[in-house]
Write an enzyme that holds these catalytic residues in place. Structure first.
Site, short mmCIF file in Angstrom:
data_model
loop_
_atom_site.label_atom_id
_atom_site.label_comp_id
_atom_site.label_asym_id
_atom_site.label_seq_id
_atom_site.Cartn_x
_atom_site.Cartn_y
_atom_site.Cartn_z
N GLN A 179 0.90 -1.16 0.00
CA GLN A 179 0.00 0.00 0.00
C GLN A 179 0.93 1.21 0.00
O GLN A 179 1.46 1.60 1.03
CB GLN A 179 -0.92 -0.01 1.23
CG GLN A 179 -1.70 1.30 1.44
CD GLN A 179 -2.53 1.73 0.25
OE1 GLN A 179 -3.18 0.92 -0.40
NE2 GLN A 179 -2.49 3.02 -0.10
N GLY A 308 -10.37 0.95 2.11
CA GLY A 308 -11.48 0.34 1.38
C GLY A 308 -11.02 -0.09 0.01
O GLY A 308 -11.24 -1.21 -0.44
N GLU A 311 -6.52 2.71 -5.87
CA GLU A 311 -6.67 2.79 -7.33
C GLU A 311 -5.41 2.41 -8.09
O GLU A 311 -5.08 3.07 -9.09
CB GLU A 311 -7.11 4.20 -7.70
CG GLU A 311 -6.09 5.33 -7.40
CD GLU A 311 -6.20 5.94 -6.01
OE1 GLU A 311 -6.66 5.25 -5.08
OE2 GLU A 311 -5.79 7.11 -5.85
N HIS A 335 -15.68 4.29 -7.33
CA HIS A 335 -14.68 5.26 -6.88
C HIS A 335 -13.29 4.92 -7.41
O HIS A 335 -12.62 5.76 -8.03
CB HIS A 335 -14.69 5.31 -5.35
CG HIS A 335 -13.72 6.28 -4.77
ND1 HIS A 335 -14.07 7.54 -4.36
CD2 HIS A 335 -12.39 6.19 -4.55
CE1 HIS A 335 -13.00 8.18 -3.91
NE2 HIS A 335 -11.96 7.38 -4.02
N GLU A 336 -12.86 3.68 -7.18
CA GLU A 336 -11.50 3.33 -7.60
C GLU A 336 -11.37 3.37 -9.12
O GLU A 336 -10.35 3.79 -9.67
CB GLU A 336 -11.10 1.96 -7.05
CG GLU A 336 -11.15 1.83 -5.52
CD GLU A 336 -10.57 2.98 -4.74
OE1 GLU A 336 -9.66 3.67 -5.25
OE2 GLU A 336 -11.03 3.24 -3.60
N HIS A 339 -10.88 6.90 -10.43
CA HIS A 339 -9.49 7.37 -10.32
C HIS A 339 -8.70 7.12 -11.61
O HIS A 339 -7.66 7.74 -11.82
CB HIS A 339 -8.77 6.68 -9.17
CG HIS A 339 -8.94 7.35 -7.83
ND1 HIS A 339 -8.63 8.67 -7.61
CD2 HIS A 339 -9.35 6.85 -6.64
CE1 HIS A 339 -8.85 8.96 -6.34
NE2 HIS A 339 -9.30 7.88 -5.71
N GLU A 358 -9.18 13.18 -4.92
CA GLU A 358 -10.30 12.55 -4.19
C GLU A 358 -11.63 13.28 -4.39
O GLU A 358 -12.68 12.65 -4.44
CB GLU A 358 -9.97 12.40 -2.71
CG GLU A 358 -8.75 11.50 -2.44
CD GLU A 358 -8.88 10.08 -2.98
OE1 GLU A 358 -10.01 9.65 -3.32
OE2 GLU A 358 -7.84 9.39 -3.10
N ASP A 414 -0.46 10.07 6.12
CA ASP A 414 -1.49 9.04 6.10
C ASP A 414 -2.88 9.61 6.34
O ASP A 414 -3.88 8.95 6.10
CB ASP A 414 -1.21 7.97 7.15
CG ASP A 414 -0.12 7.01 6.67
OD1 ASP A 414 0.02 6.85 5.45
OD2 ASP A 414 0.59 6.47 7.53
N TYR A 422 -12.52 14.88 -0.10
CA TYR A 422 -13.47 14.02 -0.80
C TYR A 422 -14.81 14.73 -1.04
O TYR A 422 -15.27 14.88 -2.16
CB TYR A 422 -13.75 12.76 0.04
CG TYR A 422 -12.64 11.74 0.07
CD1 TYR A 422 -11.58 11.87 0.95
CD2 TYR A 422 -12.66 10.64 -0.77
CE1 TYR A 422 -10.56 10.93 1.00
CE2 TYR A 422 -11.65 9.68 -0.73
CZ TYR A 422 -10.61 9.83 0.16
OH TYR A 422 -9.61 8.90 0.20
N ARG A 596 -9.42 -2.69 8.21
CA ARG A 596 -9.74 -1.47 7.46
C ARG A 596 -9.98 -0.34 8.45
O ARG A 596 -10.93 -0.37 9.23
CB ARG A 596 -10.98 -1.72 6.60
CG ARG A 596 -11.33 -0.56 5.72
CD ARG A 596 -12.53 -0.89 4.85
NE ARG A 596 -13.01 0.28 4.16
CZ ARG A 596 -14.18 0.37 3.58
NH1 ARG A 596 -15.00 -0.67 3.58
NH2 ARG A 596 -14.53 1.48 2.97
N LYS A 598 -11.04 2.73 8.45
CA LYS A 598 -12.29 3.48 8.51
C LYS A 598 -13.35 2.74 9.33
O LYS A 598 -14.15 3.34 10.03
CB LYS A 598 -12.80 3.71 7.09
CG LYS A 598 -14.15 4.34 7.03
CD LYS A 598 -14.69 4.38 5.61
CE LYS A 598 -16.13 3.98 5.62
NZ LYS A 598 -16.80 4.21 4.34
N1 BES Z 1 -6.65 6.66 -2.84
C1 BES Z 1 -7.57 6.37 -1.81
C2 BES Z 1 -6.95 5.67 -0.63
C3 BES Z 1 -5.90 6.47 0.10
C4 BES Z 1 -6.04 7.83 0.30
C5 BES Z 1 -4.80 5.82 0.60
C6 BES Z 1 -5.06 8.54 0.98
C7 BES Z 1 -3.82 6.53 1.27
C8 BES Z 1 -3.95 7.89 1.46
C9 BES Z 1 -8.74 5.53 -2.32
O1 BES Z 1 -9.14 5.85 -3.61
C10 BES Z 1 -9.93 5.83 -1.45
O2 BES Z 1 -10.36 6.95 -1.45
N2 BES Z 1 -10.41 4.83 -0.74
C11 BES Z 1 -11.56 4.97 0.13
C12 BES Z 1 -12.79 4.43 -0.53
C13 BES Z 1 -13.67 5.43 -1.16
C14 BES Z 1 -14.98 4.82 -1.61
C15 BES Z 1 -13.89 6.66 -0.37
C16 BES Z 1 -11.35 4.12 1.37
O3 BES Z 1 -10.35 3.41 1.42
O4 BES Z 1 -12.17 4.19 2.27
ZN ZN Z 2 -10.02 7.76 -3.71
#
Ligand code: BES
Ligand code: ZN
Length: 666
Positions: A179, A308, A311, A335-336, A339, A358, A414, A422, A596, A598
């Protein structure tokens, strides 16, 4: 579209403060007004103003044009070892050094190509900075066209996770994945780790012959497992899109150009869940022009994947927690996929322009969901996201509430992308769409992706392009002041378009009726609810309920033990805050199994508020830690170490119906 950014966790403040101080120290200018001034005059700020504070690279002197990896994966040692060879373009003919980013790498040799052969080069690896890692300075008095570094990663590399067979679905083969976003590519490849630089790459990877290796490159759906794999990524990409994964992975197609890689036990369920992927690619192409990356595959990771989705070009990495059997969480794939235009094709030049990735992607995601699943669904997703945005903005310092973050206000890498990037980002684009009309705005965005294809840009470059191709073309449609407010001011403009969800009107009535009486909403109503309606129901409940009320909900709807992570991340914190300890066992199982962030950080955050909760949090963490990703471990540690618990849960009182919610409009 449903997200809870980590900025909601004040426990991370000490960590963030540390990085803030570090980054502020590196900021040369009192540049507070510069981006606004640049936007007004339409000139991009000088390169130094936009230097990427997360990288030691010096793109004004030299850039990588191509990277050739020759590496070996060692599952026993948990290392990647080999060479990285850079083809360089020297911009400054007086430069004498190549500076690379590294983190926890052991460097054993550096060579430069000169006159057809390889000669050793002198180099110095600086002491590690906690945020940025170790600067690798290579002496290149002759400005070699190629440089080669021999290195090995550390078993604790922040950008890699190594899983034992027991931690996988099939339990027979080990698994590993990377990652790299935001700044973890440097922990598995020494490189110029800034999105401002784009390069092509090739790789030769060796591994034990029973695992399949995949990269963010030209994966072959028919590849045989033989322990030696070669890859090529002929389109120029930024370093955060470098990706690798290996394990017991098999392929099943969705269409001629799309498919799923997953462990054998997961692959059919994943194909069924994500069967609409080809349709999603087609609607996005109709809106914004051709998909330029050839194949689009999904890689289903183990539940410890800290995000989650990610991309990675041609191969989005996807959490298994969205495979719930009813396609209700597939906006993650939208979403992915989005990107592939907003982010991978047109890329932010540094994390402080994160909304260009984002925000645009969240807007495009919603357009894809609207086209494929209808406006009722896309409206529900906007309302859920915007209610969360409103909550999260309330706890954020003003400086971080602007879309374009000013130099010196950067957060830890991070956590640099908050709900603001977003959801405020998507909201701004929806505002532009409504003002200029969908047809004009769609044509504008299509032109934007084409104009900046395979480039990395700043907010100011976007604004300059928008001025010439949208604002000036349709004069008097938006004012300068409105654009400035959206991009550089805190909060949400008062004239932001409002989304009303018909479906949520019903949910709100049902919730209020239940809170005012002992009987639950009638089955005929709730049986028709999708995941989104349940999420809104849970989001709108009071902060705490009585144990009896939670038991009543649980008996009727079976929230405890749910397989749906979006429900779990709302239900378990409510249970913890309300002292509903009946949920503890299932909560502990979920939190230990899923990595995960979130989904589990809201649970840890709720737990650490009280002493018994903190004890449970520590117990879960001790059990889960060997299976957590380094990024998740760091987040959980920060919350546990920053805890200031009170002795026990505050006993809940029966809430009064009209102060039940912080009143989402829908
Ligand atoms: N590129 C991001 C993940 C990311 C952002 C990793 C910043 C590290 C630093 C990815 O596209 C993303 O936004 N993932 C979201 C899912 C989305 C539906 C909002 C996630 O992981 O929750
Ligand atoms: Zn994203």
């Amino acid at each position: 579209m449903i997200r809870v950014p980590l900025s909601r966790f004040p426990q991370l403040a000490p960590l963030l403060l540390l990085s803030l101080t570090l980054l502020a120290a590196g900021c040369q200018r009192g540049a507070d007004d510069a981006p606004a001034a640049a936007a007004r005059t339409g000139t991009a700020p000088a390169a130094t103003a936009d230097r990427d504070e997360h990288s030691y690279a010096e793109p004004e002197k030299v850039i990588t044009e191509d990277l050739a990896l020759d590496i070996a994966l060692d599952f026993d040692a948990r290392t990647i070892a080999g060479t990285a060879t850079y083809t360089l373009q020297w911009k400054d003919q007086t430069a004498t050094q190549l500076v690379l980013d590294t983190r926890d790498l052991t460097i054993s040799k550096v060579e430069g190509e000169a006159g057809g052969g390889w000669q050793p080069l002198q180099y110095a690896l600086a002491d590690a900075d906690p945020t940025l890692g170790s600067k690798l300075t290579i002496e290149t008095p002759g400005r070699n066209p190629k440089v080669r570094v021999t290195y090995v990663t550390s078993p604790g590399a922040s950008g890699l996770q190594w899983l034992t067979p027991e931690m996988t679905e099939g339990k027979t083969l080990p698994f590993m994945f990377s990652q790299s976003q935001q700044i973890h590519a440097r922990s598995w490849v020494p490189l110029q780790d800034t999105p401002a630089i784009r390069y092509t790459y090739t790789a030769r990877v060796t591994a034990r012959p029973d695992v399949m290796v995949l990269m963010s490159a030209d994966n072959d759906p028919a590849a045989q497992r033989d322990g030696e794999y070669t890859f090529s990524m002929p389109q120029k990409i930024p370093s955060y899109l470098m990706a690798i994964a290996a394990g017991d992975l098999v392929f099943k197609p969705i269409s001629g150009r799309a498919g799923v890689w997953a462990e054998p036990a997961m692959v059919d369920r994943a194909v069924a869940e994500f069967i609409d992927t080809e349709k999603m690619i087609e609607v996005t192409e109709q809106l914004y022009g051709p998909y330029r990356w050839e194949r689009y595959d999904l890689l289903i990771l183990p539940p410890s994947f800290p995000y989650g989705g990610m991309e990675n070009p041609r191969l989005s990495f996807i959490t298994p927690t969205v495979i719930v059997g009813d396609k209700s969480l597939v906006s993650l794939v939208a979403h992915e996929l989005a990107h592939s235009w907003s982010g991978n094709l047109v890329t932010f030049a540094s994390a402080k322009h994160g909304w260009l990735n984002e925000g645009f992607t969240s807007y495009v995601e919603n357009r894809i969901v609207e086209s494929v699943y209808g406006k009722d669904v896309s409206d529900m997703e906007y309302v859920i996201a915007r209610n969360a945005l409103r909550d999260s903005i309330a706890g954020m310092p003003e400086a971080t509430q602007a879309l374009a973050v000013k130099p010196g206000t950067e957060l830890d890498a991070d956590d640099a992308l908050s709900a603001v990037s977003y959801d405020k980002g998507a909201w701004f684009l929806q505002f532009l769409e409504q003002r200029f009309g969908r047809e004009n705005f769609d044509a504008f965005l299509r032109g934007y992706f084409d104009h900046f294809a395979f480039q990395s840009i700043t907010t100011e470059q976007f604004l300059e392009y928008a001025k010439a191709n949208l604002f000036d073309k349709f004069p008097d449609t938006v004012t300068d002041a409105e654009i400035q407010e959206w991009v550089y001011a805190p909060g949400i403009p008062a004239y932001a378009p409002q989304v009303m969800s018909r479906n949520f009107g019903i949910v709100d009535s049902a919730r209020l009726a239940w809170l005012g009486s002992p009987s639950l909403p009638p089955r005929q109503i709730t049986d028709a609810w999708s995941t989104q309606e349940w999420l809104h129901f849970l989001d709108s409940l009071p902060q705490t309920l009585t144990v009896e009320q939670l038991a009543q909900l649980d008996a009727a709807y079976g929230f405890t033990g749910t397989d749906n992570g979006e429900i779990a991340m709302r239900w378990y914190p409510l249970a913890v805050r309300s002292g509903y300890t009946q949920a503890n066992e299932a909560l502990a199982e979920f939190t230990a199994r899923v990595g995960r962030r979130k989904l589990i950080m809201p649970i840890y955050t709720a737990l650490v508020q009280t002493e018994p909760g903190l004890a449970l949090a520590k117990e879960i963490f001790a059990r889960a830690r060997p299976g957590y990703h380094p990024i998740t471990t760091a987040s959980v540690e920060a919350v546990i170490n920053g805890a200031t618990p009170v002795p026990a849960p505050v006993p809940a009182e029966v809430p009064v119906a009209d102060d039940t919610t912080s009143a989402p409009a829908n």
